[in-house]
Every structure is written in structure tokens, then in C-alpha cells.
Design an enzyme around this catalytic site. Structure first.
Site, PDB file in Angstrom:
ATOM      1  N   ASP A   2       0.830  -1.205   0.000  1.00 18.20           N
ATOM      2  CA  ASP A   2       0.000   0.000   0.000  1.00 18.20           C
ATOM      3  C   ASP A   2       0.863   1.253   0.000  1.00 18.20           C
ATOM      4  O   ASP A   2       1.945   1.264   0.587  1.00 18.20           O
ATOM      5  CB  ASP A   2      -0.901  -0.025   1.244  1.00 18.20           C
ATOM      6  CG  ASP A   2      -2.173   0.752   1.028  1.00 18.20           C
ATOM      7  OD1 ASP A   2      -2.344   1.339  -0.054  1.00 18.20           O
ATOM      8  OD2 ASP A   2      -3.003   0.775   1.958  1.00 18.20           O
ATOM      9  N   ASN A   4       1.310   3.372  -2.998  1.00 25.35           N
ATOM     10  CA  ASN A   4       1.826   3.815  -4.304  1.00 25.35           C
ATOM     11  C   ASN A   4       1.265   5.186  -4.686  1.00 25.35           C
ATOM     12  O   ASN A   4       2.001   6.042  -5.188  1.00 25.35           O
ATOM     13  CB  ASN A   4       1.435   2.820  -5.405  1.00 25.35           C
ATOM     14  CG  ASN A   4       2.121   1.481  -5.253  1.00 25.35           C
ATOM     15  OD1 ASN A   4       3.013   1.332  -4.426  1.00 25.35           O
ATOM     16  ND2 ASN A   4       1.709   0.505  -6.044  1.00 25.35           N
ATOM     17  N   ARG A  15      -0.755   8.824 -10.180  1.00 23.88           N
ATOM     18  CA  ARG A  15      -0.845   7.562  -9.427  1.00 23.88           C
ATOM     19  C   ARG A  15      -0.156   6.404 -10.149  1.00 23.88           C
ATOM     20  O   ARG A  15       0.436   5.529  -9.534  1.00 23.88           O
ATOM     21  CB  ARG A  15      -2.321   7.189  -9.201  1.00 23.88           C
ATOM     22  CG  ARG A  15      -3.078   8.157  -8.305  1.00 23.88           C
ATOM     23  CD  ARG A  15      -4.500   7.645  -8.049  1.00 23.88           C
ATOM     24  NE  ARG A  15      -4.482   6.306  -7.482  1.00 23.88           N
ATOM     25  CZ  ARG A  15      -4.302   6.045  -6.189  1.00 23.88           C
ATOM     26  NH1 ARG A  15      -4.148   7.030  -5.336  1.00 23.88           N
ATOM     27  NH2 ARG A  15      -4.287   4.807  -5.750  1.00 23.88           N
ATOM     28  N   SER A  47      -6.837  -6.538  -5.222  1.00 21.23           N
ATOM     29  CA  SER A  47      -7.944  -7.114  -4.453  1.00 21.23           C
ATOM     30  C   SER A  47      -9.211  -7.141  -5.299  1.00 21.23           C
ATOM     31  O   SER A  47      -9.317  -6.425  -6.310  1.00 21.23           O
ATOM     32  CB  SER A  47      -8.185  -6.305  -3.181  1.00 21.23           C
ATOM     33  OG  SER A  47      -8.933  -5.142  -3.479  1.00 21.23           O
ATOM     34  N   ASN A  50     -10.491  -3.753  -5.824  1.00 18.20           N
ATOM     35  CA  ASN A  50      -9.732  -2.776  -6.629  1.00 18.20           C
ATOM     36  C   ASN A  50     -10.347  -2.506  -8.004  1.00 18.20           C
ATOM     37  O   ASN A  50     -10.035  -1.504  -8.638  1.00 18.20           O
ATOM     38  CB  ASN A  50      -8.271  -3.214  -6.815  1.00 18.20           C
ATOM     39  CG  ASN A  50      -7.414  -3.019  -5.582  1.00 18.20           C
ATOM     40  OD1 ASN A  50      -6.470  -3.774  -5.324  1.00 18.20           O
ATOM     41  ND2 ASN A  50      -7.716  -1.997  -4.791  1.00 18.20           N
ATOM     42  N   TRP A  51     -11.264  -3.368  -8.452  1.00 13.97           N
ATOM     43  CA  TRP A  51     -11.921  -3.131  -9.751  1.00 13.97           C
ATOM     44  C   TRP A  51     -12.683  -1.816  -9.748  1.00 13.97           C
ATOM     45  O   TRP A  51     -12.924  -1.224 -10.799  1.00 13.97           O
ATOM     46  CB  TRP A  51     -12.915  -4.255 -10.080  1.00 13.97           C
ATOM     47  CG  TRP A  51     -12.302  -5.596 -10.323  1.00 13.97           C
ATOM     48  CD1 TRP A  51     -12.447  -6.695  -9.526  1.00 13.97           C
ATOM     49  CD2 TRP A  51     -11.484  -6.009 -11.428  1.00 13.97           C
ATOM     50  NE1 TRP A  51     -11.754  -7.762 -10.058  1.00 13.97           N
ATOM     51  CE2 TRP A  51     -11.163  -7.367 -11.226  1.00 13.97           C
ATOM     52  CE3 TRP A  51     -10.984  -5.359 -12.565  1.00 13.97           C
ATOM     53  CZ2 TRP A  51     -10.363  -8.097 -12.112  1.00 13.97           C
ATOM     54  CZ3 TRP A  51     -10.187  -6.083 -13.448  1.00 13.97           C
ATOM     55  CH2 TRP A  51      -9.888  -7.430 -13.216  1.00 13.97           C
ATOM     56  N   ARG A  53     -11.741   1.014  -8.800  1.00 16.22           N
ATOM     57  CA  ARG A  53     -10.901   2.196  -9.026  1.00 16.22           C
ATOM     58  C   ARG A  53     -11.156   2.759 -10.428  1.00 16.22           C
ATOM     59  O   ARG A  53     -11.742   2.087 -11.263  1.00 16.22           O
ATOM     60  CB  ARG A  53      -9.423   1.812  -8.885  1.00 16.22           C
ATOM     61  CG  ARG A  53      -9.074   1.497  -7.448  1.00 16.22           C
ATOM     62  CD  ARG A  53      -7.590   1.403  -7.257  1.00 16.22           C
ATOM     63  NE  ARG A  53      -7.293   1.210  -5.849  1.00 16.22           N
ATOM     64  CZ  ARG A  53      -6.119   1.425  -5.285  1.00 16.22           C
ATOM     65  NH1 ARG A  53      -5.105   1.817  -6.031  1.00 16.22           N
ATOM     66  NH2 ARG A  53      -5.937   1.224  -4.002  1.00 16.22           N
ATOM     67  N   ARG A 170       2.290  -4.704   6.531  1.00 19.06           N
ATOM     68  CA  ARG A 170       1.431  -3.734   5.849  1.00 19.06           C
ATOM     69  C   ARG A 170       2.130  -2.387   5.838  1.00 19.06           C
ATOM     70  O   ARG A 170       2.514  -1.856   6.878  1.00 19.06           O
ATOM     71  CB  ARG A 170       0.065  -3.619   6.516  1.00 19.06           C
ATOM     72  CG  ARG A 170      -0.782  -2.528   5.863  1.00 19.06           C
ATOM     73  CD  ARG A 170      -2.164  -2.950   5.499  1.00 19.06           C
ATOM     74  NE  ARG A 170      -2.767  -1.959   4.601  1.00 19.06           N
ATOM     75  CZ  ARG A 170      -3.990  -2.039   4.136  1.00 19.06           C
ATOM     76  NH1 ARG A 170      -4.736  -3.063   4.462  1.00 19.06           N
ATOM     77  NH2 ARG A 170      -4.466  -1.124   3.327  1.00 19.06           N
TER      78      ARG A 170
HETATM   79  C1  IPE Z   1      -0.998   0.171  -4.145  1.00 15.87           C
HETATM   80  O1  IPE Z   1      -1.135   1.337  -3.428  1.00 15.87           O
HETATM   81  C2  IPE Z   1      -2.145  -0.794  -4.041  1.00 15.87           C
HETATM   82  C3  IPE Z   1      -2.511  -1.478  -5.316  1.00 15.87           C
HETATM   83  C4  IPE Z   1      -3.770  -1.734  -5.619  1.00 15.87           C
HETATM   84  C5  IPE Z   1      -1.486  -1.910  -6.252  1.00 15.87           C
HETATM   85  P1  IPE Z   1      -2.382   2.344  -3.509  1.00 15.87           P
HETATM   86  O2  IPE Z   1      -2.736   2.590  -4.920  1.00 15.87           O
HETATM   87  O3  IPE Z   1      -3.497   1.804  -2.662  1.00 15.87           O
HETATM   88  O4  IPE Z   1      -1.767   3.645  -2.867  1.00 15.87           O
HETATM   89  P2  IPE Z   1      -2.500   4.749  -1.964  1.00 15.87           P
HETATM   90  O5  IPE Z   1      -3.237   4.031  -0.871  1.00 15.87           O
HETATM   91  O6  IPE Z   1      -3.423   5.512  -2.863  1.00 15.87           O
HETATM   92  O7  IPE Z   1      -1.380   5.595  -1.448  1.00 15.87           O
HETATM   93 MG    MG Z   2      -4.148   2.159  -0.753  1.00 15.85          MG
END
Ligand code: IPE
Ligand code: MG
Length: 230
Positions: A2, A4, A15, A47, A50-51, A53, A170
Site C-alpha cells: 500500500d 503507491n 498515481r 484485491s 480494486n476493480w 478504481r 502492511r
Molecule cells: C498500491 O497502493 C495498491 C494497489 C492496488 C497496487 P495504492 O494505490 O493503494 O496507494 P494509496 O493508498 O493511494 O497511497
Molecule cells: Mg491504498
């Protein structure tokens, strides 16, 4: 993995640039684990949530994943690393599925370390899937309630054959499990760090492992009992 997005923001970048930097950490950490002698490394790469996003970000993550697999297969073969995936990989784009299948197949005989990518993974879905399979088999008269031992249940999860994690790391100052390996982490040691994933490298990994080594894992016993058994 987490942080990035926040790393990118801190560097006035988009991002996706953060995810690209994060992929460098993946390479660094896989190599470090192999060197240290870690037998299993599981990375929560994508995850099932995450779809949701932005579409552009999801597409970029899939492209990065595809590129990562294409470029790393040589490294995995050279370093005797076996690749596995957990999660519903059927829903991934065909291009990703193809290279994933290919890499898993090519590295299947490797024995020094197992790298497990959690892709479209969610623990609730995984546990529900196991329960559904068990109910189906029970309805067909193949299994009775008393047959469902801990070991047997674990065999219905996507992690079958993989030992439960000793240590969870984490990054980025979050204190959550986010639907990750809920069943498997009953006795896992947790390590939280403010370091953002793109800044998490071998040095930070060693620090996490050193912390872990100082802990006493009691598994419900008293400290006295543990000392005597050692
Ligand atoms: C990577 O970090 C998680 C992935 C889905 C690859 P994030 O994209 O969640 O980063 P933050 O939380 O916005 O900083
Ligand atoms: Mg994150």
C-alpha cells in the site's frame, strides 16, 4: 503493498507512476526474500475491491502486471522461484491470464522459493467458495459434517498446500487486513510501517524480519511452556 498513490502525490507524479515505482519494490523484495531464504512470499497485488478504481488506473495496473510477469519469468527460472496465484484469476484480462498461466507452468518445478500473487483476491469470497463446495459435497452425500476438520477445510481454500503466513507486513501506515487471508492469519504476526510501498526495499524488509525474530510466538500457551519446549 500500500502507498503507491501517496508516494506519487509526494513526488508530484500521477498515481500510475507510483504503481510503476511500486513494481520496482516488488522486484527488490522478491530478490531479497530469495537471498534471505524466505520459502513463501505472498503479495497482495490486486484485491477483488480494486476493480472499483478509475478504469484508467485498473487498466494500468493490469498492463504493469502483464509486463512484470513477462520480464520476471527469466529471473524466476534463474533463481529457482515457483510462481502461484490465488484469487479469481478468471476475471483478469485474457492477456494477463495467458502470461500468468505460462509463468506458473514454466516455474512449476522450481523449489527454492514460492512467490504467490494474490490477484482479484478477497478472503470473504474465498471462504464462501469453500463453504459452498462443502455444502454441495454434503448434499451429494460425499461428506458429513464431522468430516470437516480444520485441515480439510483449509484444503478447500485457494491456499491449499501453502503454509499459513508467519509474518504480515502492511506498508503506508494503514492498520487493516483489507479482506486478506483472514482464515490463514489466525496466528500470523503483524508488522505495520509508515513506509510507503515504493520506498519499501531490502533494508526495510530486514528491519521487519528482525522485529519478528524478537517476538515470542505462544500460540495460546504461556511463555513458560514455550521456553520449555524450545
Ligand atoms: C498500491 O497502493 C495498491 C494497489 C492496488 C497496487 P495504492 O494505490 O493503494 O496507494 P494509496 O493508498 O493511494 O497511497
Ligand atoms: Mg491504498
Amino acid at each position: 503493498m500500500d502507498g503507491n498513490g501517496r508516494w506519487a502525490q509526494n513526488h508530484s507524479l500521477g498515481r500510475i507512476a507510483g504503481h510503476r515505482k511500486g513494481a520496482e519494490s516488488v522486484r527488490n523484495i522478491v530478490e531479497a526474500c530469495r537471498k534471505i531464504g524466505i520459502s513463501y512470499l505472498t503479495l497482495y497485488a490486486f484485491s477483488s475491491e480494486n476493480w472499483s478504481r478509475p478504469e484508467r488506473e485498473v487498466r494500468a495496473l493490469m498492463t504493469l502486471l502483464e509486463r512484470y510477469l513477462r520480464s520476471e519469468v527469466k529471473v524466476m527460472l534463474k533463481n529457482n522461484i515457483r510462481l502461484l496465484a490465488i484469487g479469481d484469476t478468471e476475471a483478469l484480462p485474457e492477456k494477463v491470464r495467458a502470461v500468468l498461466r505460462d509463468t506458473i507452468e514454466k516455474t512449476a518445478g522450481n523449489t527454492a522459493m514460492t512467490l504467490i500473487l494474490a490477484l482479484n483476491y478477497g478472503s470473504h469470497d474465498e471462504i464462501l467458495g469453500a463453504v459452498r463446495k462443502l455444502i454441495d459435497e454434503a448434499c451429494q452425500g460425499k461428506i458429513r459434517a464431522s468430516d470437516v476438520t480444520l485441515e480439510r477445510f483449509a484444503g478447500y481454500l485457494s491456499t491449499r498446500g501453502i503454509p499459513d503466513p508467519d509474518l504480515l507486513i502492511r506498508t503506508s501506515g494503514e492498520y487493516r487486513l483489507s479482506n486478506f487471508l483472514l482464515w490463514q492469519m489466525a496466528y500470523t504476526e503483524f508488522y505495520f510501517t509508515d513506509t510507503l510501498w515504493p520506498d519499501f526495499r531490502e533494508e526495510q524488509l530486514i528491519e521487519a524480519i528482525s522485529g519478528y525474530q524478537k517476538r515470542e510466538r505462544r500460540f495460546g500457551l504461556t511463555s513458560d511452556q514455550v521456553q520449555k519446549r524450545a
